[in-house]
Design a protein around this motif. Structure first.
Motif, PDB file in Angstrom:
ATOM      1  N   ALA A 341       0.846  -1.201   0.000  1.00 51.85           N
ATOM      2  CA  ALA A 341       0.000   0.000   0.000  1.00 51.85           C
ATOM      3  C   ALA A 341       0.876   1.245   0.000  1.00 51.85           C
ATOM      4  CB  ALA A 341      -0.906  -0.004   1.219  1.00 51.85           C
ATOM      5  N   LEU A 342       0.376   2.303  -0.617  1.00 50.84           N
ATOM      6  CA  LEU A 342       1.150   3.540  -0.721  1.00 50.84           C
ATOM      7  C   LEU A 342       0.815   4.528   0.393  1.00 50.84           C
ATOM      8  CD1 LEU A 342       0.893   4.070  -4.595  1.00 50.84           C
ATOM      9  CD2 LEU A 342       2.741   2.974  -3.295  1.00 50.84           C
ATOM     10  N   ASP A 343      -0.299   4.311   1.106  1.00 54.51           N
ATOM     11  CA  ASP A 343      -0.742   5.267   2.126  1.00 54.51           C
ATOM     12  C   ASP A 343      -1.283   4.528   3.349  1.00 54.51           C
ATOM     13  OD1 ASP A 343      -0.523   7.823   0.526  1.00 54.51           O
ATOM     14  OD2 ASP A 343      -1.912   6.698  -0.743  1.00 54.51           O
ATOM     15  N   ASP A 344      -1.373   5.262   4.471  1.00 54.54           N
ATOM     16  CA  ASP A 344      -2.058   4.770   5.663  1.00 54.54           C
ATOM     17  C   ASP A 344      -3.541   5.143   5.581  1.00 54.54           C
ATOM     18  OD1 ASP A 344       0.415   4.024   6.717  1.00 54.54           O
ATOM     19  OD2 ASP A 344       0.696   5.959   7.719  1.00 54.54           O
ATOM     20  N   GLY A 345      -4.388   4.305   6.174  1.00 54.92           N
ATOM     21  CA  GLY A 345      -5.807   4.650   6.234  1.00 54.92           C
ATOM     22  C   GLY A 345      -6.691   3.430   6.094  1.00 54.92           C
ATOM     23  N   GLY A 390      -1.725   0.092   6.357  1.00 56.83           N
ATOM     24  CA  GLY A 390      -0.612   1.009   6.561  1.00 56.83           C
ATOM     25  C   GLY A 390       0.288   1.016   5.339  1.00 56.83           C
ATOM     26  N   ALA A 391       0.971   2.114   5.101  1.00 60.85           N
ATOM     27  CA  ALA A 391       1.892   2.191   3.962  1.00 60.85           C
ATOM     28  C   ALA A 391       2.899   1.047   4.050  1.00 60.85           C
ATOM     29  CB  ALA A 391       2.604   3.533   3.933  1.00 60.85           C
ATOM     30  N   GLN A 414      -2.047  -1.320  -7.237  1.00 64.67           N
ATOM     31  CA  GLN A 414      -1.930  -0.107  -6.416  1.00 64.67           C
ATOM     32  C   GLN A 414      -2.853   0.995  -6.928  1.00 64.67           C
ATOM     33  OE1 GLN A 414       2.333   0.406  -6.786  1.00 64.67           O
ATOM     34  NE2 GLN A 414       2.691  -0.246  -4.668  1.00 64.67           N
ATOM     35  N   ARG A 418      -8.101   2.788  -3.540  1.00 65.70           N
ATOM     36  CA  ARG A 418      -8.061   4.151  -3.012  1.00 65.70           C
ATOM     37  C   ARG A 418      -8.171   4.077  -1.495  1.00 65.70           C
ATOM     38  NH1 ARG A 418     -11.356   8.309  -1.448  1.00 65.70           N
ATOM     39  NH2 ARG A 418     -13.294   7.165  -1.919  1.00 65.70           N
ATOM     40  N   VAL A 419      -7.234   4.697  -0.810  1.00 67.65           N
ATOM     41  CA  VAL A 419      -7.190   4.685   0.649  1.00 67.65           C
ATOM     42  C   VAL A 419      -7.730   6.008   1.183  1.00 67.65           C
ATOM     43  CG1 VAL A 419      -5.684   4.505   2.668  1.00 67.65           C
ATOM     44  CG2 VAL A 419      -5.225   3.109   0.635  1.00 67.65           C
ATOM     45  N   THR A 421      -9.475   8.176   4.890  1.00 66.28           N
ATOM     46  CA  THR A 421      -9.159   8.398   6.313  1.00 66.28           C
ATOM     47  C   THR A 421     -10.279   7.967   7.249  1.00 66.28           C
ATOM     48  OG1 THR A 421      -9.977  10.663   6.124  1.00 66.28           O
ATOM     49  CG2 THR A 421      -7.608  10.308   5.781  1.00 66.28           C
TER      50      THR A 421
END
Length: 435
Positions: A341-345, A390-391, A414, A418-419, A421
């Motif tokens: 994953a590229l982002d946290d959320g 998590g990233a 990837q 879509r991540v 919040t």
């Protein structure tokens, strides 16, 4: 009659007569209609439609281009059809579960179409499994075991065999009229007494909006019932993969884990039971849908469905010990890559069509008519909607034939996720019932 005149009629938003559609269907079956004309016909229907009367006429005409089966069995002849999605391997669970409950299931299935996987391709990941049976062999197997999953024979709705391939390569897969005629010409030719339909809705479906999905469900139900087959439909969620795997052998693994109870996928289980409950009720083997659902659950829990699945595999040329030794019997890819994953959320949305196309580009589907499918490639361990991530944590695992294909698939997966919040509200698996 003239194919050009019939195509022009649809192009100009007029509906051909029943005789014209019967002639065109016959021409698809015997080769009188060329590939170019078949493609033009499909595009004209996609753009302008045929209307309810024309849709019924085309369905019956395509059915009648070949043999229509009839049965003399001590129980109802029923089936299920899905309009196609990602990780949709319900048929492999449902056919033996229905047979374990006393139904007879001559399941005539298709191959991958567009971004979606095909039941026949999944089964052919099992070494030796034959999807092409003669009518005599089909009748014998259904009579003895209660189920078979096969390709349409050359003399069963041959017009659909031709048009199905044309749709896949001409950008006309999404037409409600063509989907209806394709599905029902084969199903009605199989001599069914009851049919339950799984109409997918969402990013991984051909019908991406609730309105389109309901329109297709109603078209299918009204056309089938008008032809004398008791039918209902469930509109089900395809905004996320149904299984946690997408790819032929990988989906068979998930089926076997669920059948044997080693790792049950709750979504696969729940949808199999819901569709099976509908089919048993339609066939008169259950007092109502709730009763039928309970009977399917018992067939899965008791191992009766797994036992029949193993017998079906053996009868159709696969390993006799498949249920006992399936981990050793399925092909595996030489290259595996995690998709970080590229982002946290939280997973906010999934482009399931993009996931399906990633599998196709890995070699798990067809870009052109006649392409050979690699049964071992695909995606596994797919993260679902609403899950916290998590990233750097894996979104999925890529199974590929080469490093280059794996890297391309990692980027595609990837991009498909879509991540966000915030945590999403859980979406229902079954959105609506149509009867």
């Amino acid at each position: 009659m003239d194919a050009r005149a019939i195509i022009a009629k649809i192009r100009d938003k007029a509906v051909p007569t029943s005789d014209e559609l019967r002639w065109f269907a016959t021409g698809l079956a015997d080769g009188t209609v060329t590939d170019a004309q078949a493609g033009a016909f499909a595009m004209a229907v996609l753009l302008n439609g045929l209307g309810e009367e024309g849709r019924v006429a085309l369905t019956r005409s395509m059915r009648d281009t070949g043999r229509v089966l009839d049965w003399d069995l001590p129980g109802p002849v029923v089936d299920k059809h899905s309009t196609g999605g990602i990780g949709d391997c319900v048929s492999l669970l449902l056919a033996p579960a229905l047979a374990a409950c006393g139904a007879y299931v001559p399941m005539i299935s298709g191959r991958g179409l567009g971004h979606t996987g095909g039941t026949l391709d999944k089964l052919e990941a099992i070494p030796g499994f034959r999807t092409g049976l003669s009518e005599e062999a089909l009748r014998a197997q259904v009579g003895n075991l209660g189920c078979a999953i096969v390709a349409a024979s050359a003399d069963l709705a041959p017009a659909d065999r031709r048009l199905y391939g044309i749709r896949d390569i001409s950008g006309t897969v999404e037409s409600i009229d063509l989907i209806t005629a394709s599905i029902l010409s084969k199903k009605l030719a199989a001599g069914l007494e009851g049919l339950v339909l799984d109409v997918k809705c969402g990013s991984g479906a051909f019908m991406k909006t609730p309105e389109r999905a309901e329109a297709l469900a109603r078209a299918l139900v009204s056309t089938a019932q008008g032809a004398g087959c008791m039918t209902s439909a469930l509109i089900t969620d395809m905004d996320q993969p149904l299984a946690t795997a997408a790819g032929n052998a990988l989906e068979v693994i998930e089926v076997m884990e669920t059948l044997t109870g080693s790792s049950v996928n709750s979504a696969l289980w729940d949808l199999t039971c819901a569709l099976g409950g509908e089919a048993l009720a339609l066939g008169g083997l259950a007092a109502d849908v709730e009763d039928g659902t309970g009977r399917i659950e018992q067939a899965l829990e008791s191992g009766a469905a797994a036992e029949l699945f193993g017998k079906m595999v053996a009868a159709q040329g696969g390993p006799a010990d498949f249920v006992e030794r399936w981990p050793d019997r399925l092909p595996a890819s030489p290259v595996m890559r995690e998709v970080p994953a590229l982002d946290d959320g939280y997973i906010a949305s999934i482009d399931c069509e993009a996931l399906g196309l990633a599998v196709v580009h890995l070699g798990g589907g067809r870009l052109r008519d006649g392409d050979k499918v690699n049964p071992s490639v695909g995606l596994s361990d797919l993260i679902g909607l609403g899950e916290e991530i998590g990233a750097g944590v894996p979104l999925a695992m890529v199974h590929a034939a080469t490093d280059e294909a794996a890297e391309a698939a990692v980027k595609a997966v990837q991009a498909a996720y879509r991540v966000g919040t915030s945590v999403l509200d859980e979406q229902p698996l079954i959105r609506k019932r149509i009867s």
